[in-house]
Scaffold this motif. Structure first.
Motif, PDB file in Angstrom:
ATOM      1  N   GLY A 140       8.588  38.677  17.173  1.00 20.94           N
ATOM      2  CA  GLY A 140       9.105  37.426  17.678  1.00 20.94           C
ATOM      3  C   GLY A 140       8.726  37.385  19.131  1.00 20.94           C
ATOM      4  N   ALA A 141       8.911  36.251  19.663  1.00 22.11           N
ATOM      5  CA  ALA A 141       8.289  35.749  20.964  1.00 22.11           C
ATOM      6  C   ALA A 141       9.453  34.978  22.109  1.00 22.11           C
ATOM      7  CB  ALA A 141       7.176  34.711  20.522  1.00 22.11           C
ATOM      8  N   ILE A 142       9.105  35.357  23.197  1.00 21.89           N
ATOM      9  CA  ILE A 142       9.900  34.735  24.410  1.00 21.89           C
ATOM     10  C   ILE A 142       8.604  33.815  25.049  1.00 21.89           C
ATOM     11  CG2 ILE A 142      11.102  35.070  26.519  1.00 21.89           C
ATOM     12  CD1 ILE A 142      11.902  37.726  25.598  1.00 21.89           C
ATOM     13  N   VAL A 143       9.173  32.673  25.185  1.00 19.46           N
ATOM     14  CA  VAL A 143       8.117  31.730  25.904  1.00 19.46           C
ATOM     15  C   VAL A 143       8.659  31.362  27.151  1.00 19.46           C
ATOM     16  CG1 VAL A 143       6.824  29.429  25.547  1.00 19.46           C
ATOM     17  CG2 VAL A 143       7.289  30.950  23.459  1.00 19.46           C
ATOM     18  N   GLY A 167      13.904  28.338  29.665  1.00 22.05           N
ATOM     19  CA  GLY A 167      13.720  26.932  29.933  1.00 22.05           C
ATOM     20  C   GLY A 167      14.118  25.795  28.984  1.00 22.05           C
ATOM     21  N   ARG A 168      14.673  24.756  28.836  1.00 21.16           N
ATOM     22  CA  ARG A 168      15.010  23.952  28.223  1.00 21.16           C
ATOM     23  C   ARG A 168      13.652  23.341  27.315  1.00 21.16           C
ATOM     24  NH1 ARG A 168      15.618  18.457  27.435  1.00 21.16           N
ATOM     25  NH2 ARG A 168      15.146  17.998  30.035  1.00 21.16           N
ATOM     26  N   PRO A 169      13.461  23.391  26.088  1.00 19.88           N
ATOM     27  CA  PRO A 169      12.447  22.637  25.530  1.00 19.88           C
ATOM     28  C   PRO A 169      12.571  21.291  25.309  1.00 19.88           C
ATOM     29  CG  PRO A 169      13.510  24.261  23.982  1.00 19.88           C
ATOM     30  CD  PRO A 169      14.409  24.083  25.078  1.00 19.88           C
ATOM     31  N   TRP A 170      11.444  20.471  25.569  1.00 20.19           N
ATOM     32  CA  TRP A 170      11.552  18.935  25.300  1.00 20.19           C
ATOM     33  C   TRP A 170      12.140  18.482  24.102  1.00 20.19           C
ATOM     34  CZ3 TRP A 170      10.311  15.916  29.194  1.00 20.19           C
ATOM     35  CH2 TRP A 170       9.612  16.461  30.426  1.00 20.19           C
ATOM     36  N   GLN A 171      11.800  19.116  22.988  1.00 19.14           N
ATOM     37  CA  GLN A 171      12.523  18.736  21.572  1.00 19.14           C
ATOM     38  C   GLN A 171      13.950  19.356  21.510  1.00 19.14           C
ATOM     39  OE1 GLN A 171       9.726  19.108  18.360  1.00 19.14           O
ATOM     40  NE2 GLN A 171       8.202  19.600  19.817  1.00 19.14           N
ATOM     41  N   ASP A 174      16.564  21.944  15.355  1.00 12.77           N
ATOM     42  CA  ASP A 174      16.818  23.281  14.810  1.00 12.77           C
ATOM     43  C   ASP A 174      15.617  24.148  15.120  1.00 12.77           C
ATOM     44  OD1 ASP A 174      19.491  22.305  14.231  1.00 12.77           O
ATOM     45  OD2 ASP A 174      18.829  22.060  12.210  1.00 12.77           O
ATOM     46  N   GLY A 175      15.791  25.346  15.295  1.00  7.29           N
ATOM     47  CA  GLY A 175      14.830  26.613  15.398  1.00  7.29           C
ATOM     48  C   GLY A 175      14.254  26.857  16.719  1.00  7.29           C
ATOM     49  N   LEU A 176      14.715  25.778  17.724  1.00  6.90           N
ATOM     50  CA  LEU A 176      14.481  26.063  19.054  1.00  6.90           C
ATOM     51  C   LEU A 176      15.546  26.494  19.880  1.00  6.90           C
ATOM     52  CD1 LEU A 176      12.232  22.982  19.921  1.00  6.90           C
ATOM     53  CD2 LEU A 176      11.577  25.223  19.398  1.00  6.90           C
ATOM     54  N   VAL A 177      15.791  27.962  20.286  1.00  7.08           N
ATOM     55  CA  VAL A 177      16.771  28.518  20.922  1.00  7.08           C
ATOM     56  C   VAL A 177      16.134  28.652  22.257  1.00  7.08           C
ATOM     57  CG1 VAL A 177      18.362  30.361  21.049  1.00  7.08           C
ATOM     58  CG2 VAL A 177      17.530  29.613  18.667  1.00  7.08           C
ATOM     59  N   PHE A 178      17.134  28.499  23.381  1.00 10.99           N
ATOM     60  CA  PHE A 178      16.705  28.553  24.514  1.00 10.99           C
ATOM     61  C   PHE A 178      17.813  29.019  25.576  1.00 10.99           C
ATOM     62  CE2 PHE A 178      18.609  24.306  24.713  1.00 10.99           C
ATOM     63  CZ  PHE A 178      19.183  24.239  25.830  1.00 10.99           C
ATOM     64  N   VAL A 179      17.038  29.911  26.675  1.00 14.51           N
ATOM     65  CA  VAL A 179      18.174  30.078  27.929  1.00 14.51           C
ATOM     66  C   VAL A 179      17.720  29.229  29.204  1.00 14.51           C
ATOM     67  CG1 VAL A 179      18.824  32.154  29.380  1.00 14.51           C
ATOM     68  CG2 VAL A 179      18.601  32.574  26.675  1.00 14.51           C
ATOM     69  N   LEU A 335      21.900  31.353  16.718  1.00 15.87           N
ATOM     70  CA  LEU A 335      22.333  31.532  18.261  1.00 15.87           C
ATOM     71  C   LEU A 335      22.410  30.035  18.942  1.00 15.87           C
ATOM     72  CD1 LEU A 335      19.817  34.440  18.955  1.00 15.87           C
ATOM     73  CD2 LEU A 335      22.343  34.376  18.348  1.00 15.87           C
ATOM     74  N   GLU A 336      23.245  29.984  19.778  1.00 16.41           N
ATOM     75  CA  GLU A 336      23.378  28.944  20.557  1.00 16.41           C
ATOM     76  C   GLU A 336      22.968  29.043  21.954  1.00 16.41           C
ATOM     77  OE1 GLU A 336      25.073  26.086  19.861  1.00 16.41           O
ATOM     78  OE2 GLU A 336      25.311  26.743  17.721  1.00 16.41           O
ATOM     79  N   PRO A 337      22.310  27.935  22.581  1.00 10.54           N
ATOM     80  CA  PRO A 337      21.789  27.852  23.761  1.00 10.54           C
ATOM     81  C   PRO A 337      22.709  28.643  24.917  1.00 10.54           C
ATOM     82  CG  PRO A 337      21.197  25.895  22.743  1.00 10.54           C
ATOM     83  CD  PRO A 337      22.431  26.415  21.860  1.00 10.54           C
TER      84      PRO A 337
END
Length: 350
Positions: A140-143, A167-171, A174-179, A335-337
């Motif tokens: 897995g990866a943390i960006v 950091g909030r993604p621009w898009q 689904d599939g983009l989970v963030f903190v 998972l929820e942001p």
């Protein structure tokens, strides 16, 4: 009769003792083999009492997990990647990245998971990072510190590899989970504070326009001025660096010499602003008040102490790592942001 002298006879070779196995640990701790396996792989769904019994058995037997065999059995690399699409020169000097590493390594300390650091390199072929991530080297990866044009959001959203963004993604897909922290409210708090202190010609030094943190902080600052019926007194952008803050502040003062307060979108930028104000003979906060963002350790040690908004970087990194490990262990967890509320720290600069 043997021709050997009894005094020269060699002792019989003792058979080598077999290394302890998972089954040995399970028998000694009184649990099943599968429970031992789960405990060794991070303690998922294992009670504290059971984990303690297994740890004691491992210590008594001298059991050492076979990482290579486990990786083959589980099709896992037992590694995660931290992806930083920034040049290494910035990564090495910005406290943000050191605190991010601190939070992630803290969350991994009781696991067998290793951390792989991927930093953008000058002249790197397009797509090189995503090809590495998809090659099976990591689970897995943390960006962190991603930009709109680096394409990581689209590539990871469409990939089977679990990923969490700091950091909030621009898009919004689904599939983009963030903190993240609530950057818009953070900018709002900064502007409100300056307004409440009586400042009326309030400018800002923003971060890069291709990063959501910079955009959100600027929007919050604008909203805070609008609440008070004030128009922006000036706005210049730069990178989240001391040099970027200094260059933006110089442009800002050249075109808006009567400003009485500045909101800088990061503490490093605020230090650059502070240097330029000193060079021009302006005191802080006597002539110009200054507010930063992040609450790095250097914010408290600067002269004057920097009023700033807390960006809980270590906690966000720790949470991102925990979320990623959960998604690896339980695919499809949905998972929820996780968004942290901001808080203003008031010091002498404002």
């Amino acid at each position: 009769m043997s021709s050997l002298d009894p005094g020269t006879r060699t002792a019989p070779v003792k058979p080598r003792r077999a290394s302890p196995t998972l089954e040995d640990v399970a028998a000694l701790s009184g649990v099943s083999r599968s429970t031992v396996s789960r405990a060794i792989n991070g303690g998922a769904r294992v009670s504290a009492q059971t984990q303690a019994a297994i740890d004691a058995a491992i210590g008594e037997l001298g059991f050492t997990p076979n990482r290579a065999a486990r990786s083959l059995a589980t099709s896992r690399a037992d590694s995660i990647a931290l992806v930083i699409p920034e040049p290494d020169g910035r990564v090495l000097v910005d406290p943000f990245f050191a605190m991010t590493l601190n939070g992630i390594t803290e969350s991994l300390k009781d696991t067998e998971v290793q951390l792989v650091l991927l930093i953008a390199r000058q002249g790197e072929k397009e797509g090189q990072i995503i090809r590495y991530l998809r090659s099976g080297h990591v689970d897995g990866a943390i960006v962190v510190s991603h930009h709109k044009a680096d394409a990581l959001e689209t590539q990871l959203a469409d990939a089977p590899l679990p990923a969490v963004f700091i950091g909030r993604p621009w898009q919004d897909r689904d599939g983009l989970v963030f903190v993240d922290t609530d950057n818009r409210t953070g900018g709002l708090l900064a502007a409100r504070h300056l307004v409440e202190r009586g400042y009326r010609r309030i400018a800002t030094v923003t971060g890069p326009a291709d990063m959501t943190a910079a955009q959100d902080r600027t929007e919050g600052w604008r909203a805070g001025l609008a609440e008070a019926g004030l128009a922006p007194a000036g706005m210049e952008s730069g990178q989240f660096t001391t040099e970027g803050g200094a260059a933006a502040a110089a442009r800002l003062l050249d075109t808006n010499p009567d400003i009485d307060a500045i909101f800088a979108a990061s503490d490093l930028m605020a230090l650059g602003v502070l240097n330029v104000l000193r060079e021009r003979g302006l005191s802080v906060p006597g002539d110009v008040a200054l507010v930063g963002y992040d609450n790095h350790q250097l914010a408290a040690s600067s002269t004057p102490g920097l009023t700033t908004v807390i960006n809980p970087m270590i906690e966000m990194a720790r949470r991102a790592s925990e979320m990623l490990l959960q998604e690896i262990e339980e695919p499809g967890s949905r998972l929820e942001p996780a968004v942290y509320p901001p808080e203003l720290v008031i010091r002498h600069s404002a």
